[in-house]
Scaffold this active site. Sequence first.
Site: not given
Ligand code: 13P
Length: 254
Positions: A14-16, A100, A102, A172, A178, A218, A239-240
């Site tokens: 997930n590149w956000k 998600h 967020e 999640e 994050g 994470s 994510g990251g």
């Molecule tokens: P991180 O891997 O950066 O914690 O993010 C997880 C995420 O929100 C994937 O959708």
Amino acid sequence: MSTLKEKRRLVAGNWKMNLDLKAGCDLATEVVEQLGKSDFPVVFCAPAIHLHALSDIVKDASNVYSGAQDISSHESGAHTGEISGGQLKSVGCSYVLVGHSERRAFHGETGDLLAAKISQALANDLTPIYCFGETLDQRQADQEEEVVARQLHEGFAHLDAPAMKNVVLAYEPCWAIGTGITASPAQAQAIHKFVRSWLNERFGDSVANTTTILYGGSVKPGNANELFSQPDIDGGLIGGASLKPADFIAIVNA
Ligand code: 13P
């Protein structure tokens, strides 16, 4: 003969809201080149502006797909700024994130809205990756199972077992996203097992045994192996670490 767990494997990045068009194409190209053939689906959930170009990059790769990060709950019409399932499909998109944390937390997305988004995804032959998970306060109050069961009910109460076969789940926990704090393999496995038993109760053991349930929060090259070796964890939503080709590939290989 592959096992049920092997058949359920999937890793999605997930590149956000990161990477401009060139940076996203470069990242996807590098991952596709290095990964070669994948035995299971690998998905880039990219900002909408990337999706058309990405479909070209992934089209010759085996088992690599593009996914969106959101979808409109409407089919078409006067919904400025929204992108419909049909439009996503038309640029070669195969998957879409729904719910998600967020979007739930910062865009006010509610259970009814998410159920409609899942319907739009399925109606347009896109696989929804439905995200859910508790906040830190909810975990500290021992409410994680109750919260997860409610979120699953909100997303899927309107579906039957055949429709559920086209859905991917992603647990999640909000406190792990994050933050660098990962749920321990045992904590994650406990919720994944709970989700599988919820699926069994609602939709029967065929859906429970075949549904892919990802863990996200994470995930890094150093912890992916132990997480993914849990019996009910089928892969990850990253994510990251999905923004760094070497890290993402190491996680896929785990
Ligand atoms: P991180 O891997 O950066 O914690 O993010 C997880 C995420 O929100 C994937 O959708």
